[in-house]
Scaffold this motif. Structure first.
Motif, PDB file in Angstrom:
ATOM      1  N   ALA A 205      -2.460  -5.258   2.260  1.00 57.68           N
ATOM      2  CA  ALA A 205      -2.243  -4.753   3.616  1.00 57.68           C
ATOM      3  C   ALA A 205      -0.933  -3.994   3.760  1.00 57.68           C
ATOM      4  N   ASP A 206       0.133  -4.427   3.087  1.00 60.81           N
ATOM      5  CA  ASP A 206       1.438  -3.791   3.266  1.00 60.81           C
ATOM      6  C   ASP A 206       1.391  -2.297   2.946  1.00 60.81           C
ATOM      7  N   ALA A 207       0.528  -1.918   1.999  1.00 59.60           N
ATOM      8  CA  ALA A 207       0.420  -0.520   1.600  1.00 59.60           C
ATOM      9  C   ALA A 207      -0.801   0.163   2.202  1.00 59.60           C
ATOM     10  N   GLY A 208      -1.566  -0.538   3.032  1.00 58.72           N
ATOM     11  CA  GLY A 208      -2.790   0.038   3.588  1.00 58.72           C
ATOM     12  C   GLY A 208      -3.843   0.280   2.540  1.00 58.72           C
ATOM     13  N   LEU A 209      -3.787  -0.503   1.442  1.00 60.35           N
ATOM     14  CA  LEU A 209      -4.708  -0.311   0.330  1.00 60.35           C
ATOM     15  C   LEU A 209      -5.999  -1.066   0.609  1.00 60.35           C
ATOM     16  N   THR A 210      -7.110  -0.337   0.612  1.00 56.98           N
ATOM     17  CA  THR A 210      -8.403  -0.962   0.878  1.00 56.98           C
ATOM     18  C   THR A 210      -9.288  -0.923  -0.366  1.00 56.98           C
ATOM     19  N   ARG A 211     -10.386  -1.641  -0.269  1.00 57.30           N
ATOM     20  CA  ARG A 211     -11.292  -1.769  -1.411  1.00 57.30           C
ATOM     21  C   ARG A 211     -11.785  -0.422  -1.909  1.00 57.30           C
ATOM     22  N   LEU A 212     -12.029   0.519  -1.018  1.00 54.37           N
ATOM     23  CA  LEU A 212     -12.556   1.817  -1.425  1.00 54.37           C
ATOM     24  C   LEU A 212     -11.499   2.735  -2.020  1.00 54.37           C
ATOM     25  N   MET A 213     -10.244   2.278  -2.082  1.00 54.08           N
ATOM     26  CA  MET A 213      -9.177   2.995  -2.779  1.00 54.08           C
ATOM     27  C   MET A 213      -8.931   2.410  -4.155  1.00 54.08           C
ATOM     28  N   CYS A 214      -9.727   1.408  -4.552  1.00 54.18           N
ATOM     29  CA  CYS A 214      -9.516   0.671  -5.796  1.00 54.18           C
ATOM     30  C   CYS A 214     -10.699   0.850  -6.735  1.00 54.18           C
TER      31      CYS A 214
END
Length: 398
Positions: A205-214
Motif C-alpha cells: 500500500a505505501d507505494a500504491g502497488l497493486t496485484r496487476l502491477m506485479c
C-alpha cells in the motif's frame, strides 16, 4: 571471438501454476525444446552442449528435462541465477560458441511453481538476498511479501527523489497488459484501464502497488538453439538466423550497497553496467534500438530500467511514460510480449521467452505484435542476489 547466432526458438504457453493437470517439467521442456529444434530445422543429435535453467527443483532436473529430447552423452549443466536464470543459460550456451568450444548448443529453461508469493525453499541457511533485505529495511520498514516490498520501496524512492507517481507504474502495467492481448503464449490476455489497475487488490500500500502491477507465479518453458557462423553457413540458415551481437552479465557492484539507495539495491546499477558493456561491444546506442524485452517483475522496475538502459536520463524514466514513448507508435516498443507482468514469469524460462519474442520480431514473425521495421532488439533480464544479463540482437543478413 566467434560470432553467435540464434537459429531456433520455442516456448510453451505460460500458465497459472497447476492449471494444466499433470503438466510436469519434462513435458514442458519437451514442448519448448522440440519447437526450438524444429524451428532450427535440426535434430537433437546436432546439439553439442545444453545449459538448462530452473530455480525450484532438484540437482539434475536439467538432465531429466533434456532427456525428453534425446540422450547423446553431451555435457548438460544445471543453471540457477534467480529470476535471470533463463538468460544465464543463454549466456553460457552462447559463451561455448563464442569461445570456439562448440558449434551448436541448446539453452533451455523451465519452472514449475507454487501459487502465491515466492518463499525461501530452505529455512536452515541464510537466504541469498538477506543482505539486500537488511539494507532495504534500514531505508524503510520491512513488509511482507518481500519481493513487492523491495521494488515498492525503490518505487517510493523514485517518486520522492524525481517526481514520478504510482500513476506512472499503473500506466506501465496497463501498457503491458494491453500488449499481451496479442500474445497467445501469455498467461493473461486481458486489457485493463489505468483505473482498473490502480483499484486492483493492494500488494504494498505505501507505494500504491497493486496485484496487476506485479508479475505472477507461472508454469512454463522456453528454449533457444544457438550456432556458430560456420554451422549457419554449412546449413544455409542465414535467412532465419539472428545474431547475438553483444552480451554481458554483471553481478552486484559496490554501488549496490554503498549508496543507501533502494533503486540500486534492486539491481539498477547492475543493469546499467551490463547495458553499457553491450553498447561498448556493439557500437549501438539506445537510439538504434527498435524493440526491447525488459524485466518488469514489478512495474517500478520497468521505470528504473528505462534509465538503466539509457532510454532516459537518471530520474526521467516517467517522462517516457507520459510521452507514450515505449509502446506502438513511440520511440521504442518495450515488452511487446506483455512482459513478465502479463505474459507470466516462470523464473527459469523468462529469459528464453524474451529471446524467443525478439527473434520472432527480428524475423517479422510476431503476428499481431509485430513492430514494423525491427532491425535491432535488446533483452534485459535480472535476478536479485544478483545477476543482470543484457543481450543485443540483429538479423544475420542485415
Amino acid at each position: 571471438m566467434h560470432k553467435v547466432y540464434v537459429i531456433g526458438v520455442g516456448m510453451t504457453k505460460f500458465e497459472k501454476p497447476g492449471r494444466r493437470t499433470g503438466w510436469d517439467y519434462p513435458a514442458m521442456a519437451k514442448e519448448s525444446g522440440s519447437k526450438a529444434l524444429d524451428d532450427a530445422g535440426i535434430t537433437f543429435d546436432r546439439i553439442e552442449q545444453a545449459h538448462v535453467g530452473y530455480v525450484f527443483g532438484d540437482s539434475t532436473c536439467g538432465q531429466r528435462a533434456v532427456y525428453e529430447l534425446g540422450m547423446t552423452g553431451i555435457p548438460i549443466t544445471n543453471v540457477n541465477n534467480n529470476c535471470s536464470t533463463g538468460s544465464t543459460a543463454l549466456y553460457l550456451a552462447a559463451s561455448a560458441i563464442r569461445g570456439g568450444l562448440a558449434d551448436c548448443t541448446l539453452a533451455l529453461g523451465f519452472e514449475k511453481m507454487q501459487p502465491g508469493s515466492l518463499a525461501a525453499a530452505y529455512e536452515d541457511r541464510e537466504w541469498p538476498v538477506a543482505k539486500h533485505v537488511q539494507a532495504l529495511a534500514e531505508i524503510r520498514e520491512f513488509a511482507s511479501p518481500p519481493a513487492p516490498w523491495m521494488y515498492g520501496v525503490a518505487g517510493l524512492e523514485h517518486n520522492e527523489r524525481y517526481g514520478s507517481t504510482p500513476e506512472h507504474f499503473a500506466k506501465i502495467a496497463a501498457k503491458n497488459h494491453r500488449h499481451s492481448a496479442n500474445n497467445p503464449y501469455a498467461q493473461f490476455q486481458d486489457v485493463y484501464t489505468v483505473e482498473d489497475i490502480k483499484n486492483a487488490k493492494t500488494v504494498y500500500a505505501d507505494a500504491g502497488l497493486t496485484r496487476l502491477m506485479c508479475s505472477p507465479t507461472s508454469d512454463g518453458s522456453g528454449a533457444a538453439v544457438l550456432a556458430s557462423e560456420r554451422f549457419v553457413e554449412a546449413n544455409d540458415l542465414g535467412d532465419r538466423a539472428v545474431e547475438i551481437v553483444g552480451q554481458a552479465m554483471v553481478t552486484d557492484l559496490p554501488s549496490t550497497f554503498g549508496t543507501n539507495s533502494a533503486i540500486n539495491l534492486v539491481g539498477t546499477d547492475m543493469s546499467r553496467t551490463a547495458a553499457d558493456q553491450v553498447y561498448a561491444q556493439t557500437g549501438l546506442t539506445p537510439d538504434d534500438l527498435d524493440v526491447i524485452e525488459l524485466h518488469d517483475c514489478f512495474a517500478p522496475n520497468e521505470l528504473f530500467t528505462y534509465e538503466a538502459l539509457g532510454l532516459a536520463g537518471e530520474g526521467e524514466g516517467h517522462k517516457l511514460v507520459d510521452g507514450n514513448d515505449t509502446t506502438y507508435g513511440g520511440r521504442w516498443v518495450v515488452n511487446p510480449s506483455g512482459g513478465l507482468i502479463s505474459k507470466g514469469h516462470p523464473l527459469g524460462a523468462t529469459g528464453l521467452a524474451q529471446c524467443a519474442e525478439l527473434t520472432w520480431q527480428l524475423r517479422g514473425e510476431a503476428g499481431a505484435r509485430q513492430v514494423d521495421g525491427t532491425a535491432v532488439a535488446l533483452q534485459h533480464n535480472i535476478g536479485l542476489g544478483g545477476a543482470a544479463v543484457v543481450t543485443a540482437y540483429q538479423p544475420a543478413n542485415r
